[in-house]
Design a protein around this motif. Structure first.
Motif, PDB file in Angstrom:
ATOM      1  N   GLU A  70      32.171 105.580  26.944  1.00  0.00           N
ATOM      2  CA  GLU A  70      32.806 104.270  26.840  1.00  0.00           C
ATOM      3  C   GLU A  70      32.793 103.516  28.170  1.00  0.00           C
ATOM      4  N   HIS A  71      32.994 104.247  29.268  1.00  0.00           N
ATOM      5  CA  HIS A  71      33.071 103.551  30.552  1.00  0.00           C
ATOM      6  C   HIS A  71      31.717 102.994  30.996  1.00  0.00           C
ATOM      7  N   LEU A  72      30.617 103.451  30.361  1.00  0.00           N
ATOM      8  CA  LEU A  72      29.280 102.977  30.719  1.00  0.00           C
ATOM      9  C   LEU A  72      28.761 101.893  29.771  1.00  0.00           C
ATOM     10  N   PRO A  74      29.284  98.667  29.313  1.00  0.00           N
ATOM     11  CA  PRO A  74      28.780  97.384  29.844  1.00  0.00           C
ATOM     12  C   PRO A  74      27.389  97.498  30.479  1.00  0.00           C
ATOM     13  N   PHE A  75      27.129  98.613  31.140  1.00  0.00           N
ATOM     14  CA  PHE A  75      25.811  98.796  31.762  1.00  0.00           C
ATOM     15  C   PHE A  75      24.733  98.908  30.696  1.00  0.00           C
ATOM     16  N   TYR A  76      24.960  99.742  29.696  1.00  0.00           N
ATOM     17  CA  TYR A  76      23.930  99.962  28.685  1.00  0.00           C
ATOM     18  C   TYR A  76      23.818  98.796  27.700  1.00  0.00           C
ATOM     19  N   ALA A  77      24.827  97.935  27.640  1.00  0.00           N
ATOM     20  CA  ALA A  77      24.701  96.712  26.849  1.00  0.00           C
ATOM     21  C   ALA A  77      23.644  95.799  27.455  1.00  0.00           C
ATOM     22  N   VAL A  78      23.539  95.806  28.770  1.00  0.00           N
ATOM     23  CA  VAL A  78      22.485  95.046  29.447  1.00  0.00           C
ATOM     24  C   VAL A  78      21.138  95.740  29.263  1.00  0.00           C
ATOM     25  N   GLU A  79      21.096  97.063  29.458  1.00  0.00           N
ATOM     26  CA  GLU A  79      19.848  97.826  29.304  1.00  0.00           C
ATOM     27  C   GLU A  79      19.239  97.648  27.916  1.00  0.00           C
ATOM     28  N   ALA A  80      20.084  97.397  26.913  1.00  0.00           N
ATOM     29  CA  ALA A  80      19.601  97.290  25.532  1.00  0.00           C
ATOM     30  C   ALA A  80      18.613  96.149  25.346  1.00  0.00           C
ATOM     31  N   HIS A  81      18.607  95.190  26.270  1.00  0.00           N
ATOM     32  CA  HIS A  81      17.704  94.038  26.152  1.00  0.00           C
ATOM     33  C   HIS A  81      16.595  94.066  27.196  1.00  0.00           C
ATOM     34  N   SER A  82      16.441  95.185  27.891  1.00  0.00           N
ATOM     35  CA  SER A  82      15.446  95.262  28.956  1.00  0.00           C
ATOM     36  C   SER A  82      14.083  95.618  28.401  1.00  0.00           C
ATOM     37  N   ALA A 177      32.000 107.919  40.532  1.00  0.00           N
ATOM     38  CA  ALA A 177      32.190 106.768  41.415  1.00  0.00           C
ATOM     39  C   ALA A 177      30.954 105.876  41.429  1.00  0.00           C
ATOM     40  N   ASP A 178      29.754 106.490  41.432  1.00  0.00           N
ATOM     41  CA  ASP A 178      28.515 105.714  41.358  1.00  0.00           C
ATOM     42  C   ASP A 178      28.472 104.914  40.059  1.00  0.00           C
ATOM     43  N   GLU A 179      28.853 105.558  38.964  1.00  0.00           N
ATOM     44  CA  GLU A 179      28.848 104.886  37.661  1.00  0.00           C
ATOM     45  C   GLU A 179      29.828 103.723  37.629  1.00  0.00           C
ATOM     46  N   ASP A 180      31.014 103.934  38.186  1.00  0.00           N
ATOM     47  CA  ASP A 180      32.017 102.864  38.196  1.00  0.00           C
ATOM     48  C   ASP A 180      31.537 101.672  39.026  1.00  0.00           C
ATOM     49  N   ARG A 181      30.880 101.951  40.143  1.00  0.00           N
ATOM     50  CA  ARG A 181      30.339 100.859  40.960  1.00  0.00           C
ATOM     51  C   ARG A 181      29.248 100.111  40.202  1.00  0.00           C
ATOM     52  N   ALA A 182      28.408 100.859  39.498  1.00  0.00           N
ATOM     53  CA  ALA A 182      27.326 100.228  38.742  1.00  0.00           C
ATOM     54  C   ALA A 182      27.880  99.343  37.628  1.00  0.00           C
ATOM     55  N   ALA A 184      30.905  97.922  37.484  1.00  0.00           N
ATOM     56  CA  ALA A 184      31.569  96.762  38.081  1.00  0.00           C
ATOM     57  C   ALA A 184      30.536  95.719  38.510  1.00  0.00           C
ATOM     58  N   ALA A 185      29.446  96.189  39.118  1.00  0.00           N
ATOM     59  CA  ALA A 185      28.380  95.275  39.537  1.00  0.00           C
ATOM     60  C   ALA A 185      27.741  94.596  38.322  1.00  0.00           C
ATOM     61  N   THR A 186      27.517  95.365  37.267  1.00  0.00           N
ATOM     62  CA  THR A 186      26.934  94.814  36.044  1.00  0.00           C
ATOM     63  C   THR A 186      27.802  93.694  35.491  1.00  0.00           C
ATOM     64  N   GLU A 187      29.091  93.942  35.404  1.00  0.00           N
ATOM     65  CA  GLU A 187      29.998  92.944  34.828  1.00  0.00           C
ATOM     66  C   GLU A 187      30.036  91.674  35.681  1.00  0.00           C
ATOM     67  N   GLU A 188      30.024  91.833  37.008  1.00  0.00           N
ATOM     68  CA  GLU A 188      30.033  90.665  37.890  1.00  0.00           C
ATOM     69  C   GLU A 188      28.720  89.892  37.784  1.00  0.00           C
ATOM     70  N   PHE A 189      27.625  90.622  37.751  1.00  0.00           N
ATOM     71  CA  PHE A 189      26.301  89.998  37.666  1.00  0.00           C
ATOM     72  C   PHE A 189      26.162  89.242  36.340  1.00  0.00           C
ATOM     73  N   VAL A 190      26.571  89.860  35.249  1.00  0.00           N
ATOM     74  CA  VAL A 190      26.477  89.233  33.930  1.00  0.00           C
ATOM     75  C   VAL A 190      27.336  87.976  33.873  1.00  0.00           C
ATOM     76  N   GLU A 191      28.557  88.058  34.393  1.00  0.00           N
ATOM     77  CA  GLU A 191      29.445  86.893  34.372  1.00  0.00           C
ATOM     78  C   GLU A 191      28.829  85.727  35.145  1.00  0.00           C
ATOM     79  N   PHE A 192      28.274  86.041  36.338  1.00  0.00           N
ATOM     80  CA  PHE A 192      27.642  84.983  37.126  1.00  0.00           C
ATOM     81  C   PHE A 192      26.461  84.368  36.381  1.00  0.00           C
ATOM     82  N   LEU A 193      25.573  85.219  35.849  1.00  0.00           N
ATOM     83  CA  LEU A 193      24.371  84.707  35.193  1.00  0.00           C
ATOM     84  C   LEU A 193      24.698  83.940  33.915  1.00  0.00           C
TER      85      LEU A 193
END
Length: 388
Positions: A70-72, A74-82, A177-182, A184-193
């Motif tokens: 569950e915590h991943l 947001p990351f894999y929601a982006v990967e789903a369209h790659s 911790a690496d996953e949580d950073r990834a 968080a970065a995904t959510e910020e990047f998606v919001e900006f884009l």
């Protein structure tokens, strides 16, 4: 099939994986790497064949997928369209639309801009020892991709931080911790884009995001989610690879005393000799036989690009950097259906940045011994401290 064990995070391996590849090469065309629990291919012929074999693909068969943690999500929601993770027909549609906007002709027009940026970055070098990665190798590609996308150049530091955090998901030994950073970065990047794409829909400009919005094939266009993922992919895949290619190549030149030239063969040797991505995986899309071994649908195979580029049967004296080497195309950009979309831009950046650097800094030298970062299956330096 023979087995071999090697931790991908062991310091000696991270610093020099090539002796391990040489050992694997003696065991057969395919060898099971225990630490990854999958067969890997090391020879140029086998890696190249697998990259082009349509019986293998990047997309895991649907019936074999397991729910992501569950915590991943947001990351894999982006990967789903790659498009990097998809097979036809979705891959065909996405790649076709992207190539309508990300054309070689458009990339070629960037040459004067890249040249000017190289000089500007060099003008800002400090007097004492400094990190050439952060001052040059990182700044150049991220600023160029920001300009290409139409994203404000002031966002470059944010783009760097998001990219670095997200690609941590692909390296061996990642932690929570690496996953949580990834994520968080995904959510910020998606919001900006999402906000920036909405702005470009309302106010088009002469930039890649606008061209991606307008790109149409067979009456279809990219959805907003597909646009977001494509922009993230162009930054993460292109930027990270170019940074490590440039850093590794500059390290080699500084250690050997060689100086660059502008020949195409020189840039291709930079890409071959110490590439930024050492393993790319594929799934068997059906039950099949490959190199005399059986694969069940959904089985994975690791393609060791770094090993293929050092195959002595293909490249004589493969550990030697030979600026004028003549040989078949390296595997650093992949091959077949998933050949790197950003290859023309990466080649152009390298062909401008490296010769200009040595022309402007003829006394460039190492100020400390370079150390590779623990990034496998990426392969790049922690830093590159130099003096001008």
């Amino acid at each position: 099939m023979k087995f071999i064990a090697q931790s991908p995070t062991e310091h000696a391996f991270v610093q020099d994986p090539y002796p391990f590849y040489d050992r694997v090469r003696t065991l057969g065309e395919l060898v099971r790497w225990d630490d990854y629990d999958m067969p890997v291919a090391v020879s140029y012929a086998t890696v190249s064949a697998a990259l082009r074999d349509r019986r293998f693909g990047r997309e895991q068969p649907a019936e074999l997928r397991v729910p992501v943690h569950e915590h991943l999500a947001p990351f894999y929601a982006v990967e789903a369209h790659s498009m990097l993770e998809l097979e036809p027909p979705r891959h065909t549609r996405l790649r076709g639309l992207v190539l309508r906007a990300f054309t070689s002709r458009r990339i070629a027009t960037l040459e004067p801009e890249i040249t000017a940026l190289c000089h500007s970055l060099i003008d800002g070098f400090p007097d004492g020892p400094f990190d050439l990665l952060t001052a040059y190798a990182q700044r150049l590609p991220v600023i160029i991709i920001a300009r290409l996308l139409g994203v404000p150049e002031a966002m470059a530091n944010d783009l760097l931080a998001w990219s670095n955090a997200m690609v941590g998901m692909y390296q061996a030994g990642r932690t929570r911790a690496d996953e949580d950073r990834a994520v968080a970065a995904t959510e910020e990047f998606v919001e900006f884009l999402r906000g920036y794409i909405a702005k470009r829909r309302a106010t088009p400009a002469d930039d890649l995001i606008t061209h991606l919005i307008a790109a149409e094939q067979d009456g279809q266009r990219l959805s907003t989610d597909e646009l977001i993922t494509t922009c993230i992919l162009l930054l993460n895949a292109g930027h990270e690879a170019t940074v490590h290619t440039m850093g590794n190549g500059l390290k080699t030149l500084l250690q050997t005393g060689l100086r660059p030239n502008t020949d195409t063969a020189f840039i291709e040797e930079i890409l071959r000799h110490d590439p930024p991505l050492h393993m790319f995986t594929r799934y068997a899309l059906d039950d099949l036989e490959f190199c005399g071994h059986g694969f069940k649908r959904g089985d994975q195979i690791g393609l060791l690009l770094g090993a293929a580029n050092r195959d002595p049967d293909t490249y004589p004296n493969p550990a030697q950097f030979e600026p004028n080497r003549d040989g078949p195309a390296h595997t650093s950009f992949g091959a077949g259906l998933h050949f790197c979309v950003g290859a023309p831009l990466a080649r152009l950046e390298l062909a401008q940045a490296i010769p200009i650097l040595f022309e402007r800094c003829p006394n460039l030298s190492l100020a400390e011994t370079p150390v590779y970062a623990n990034l496998y299956h990426f392969h790049g330096l922690e830093r590159l401290i130099v003096r001008c």
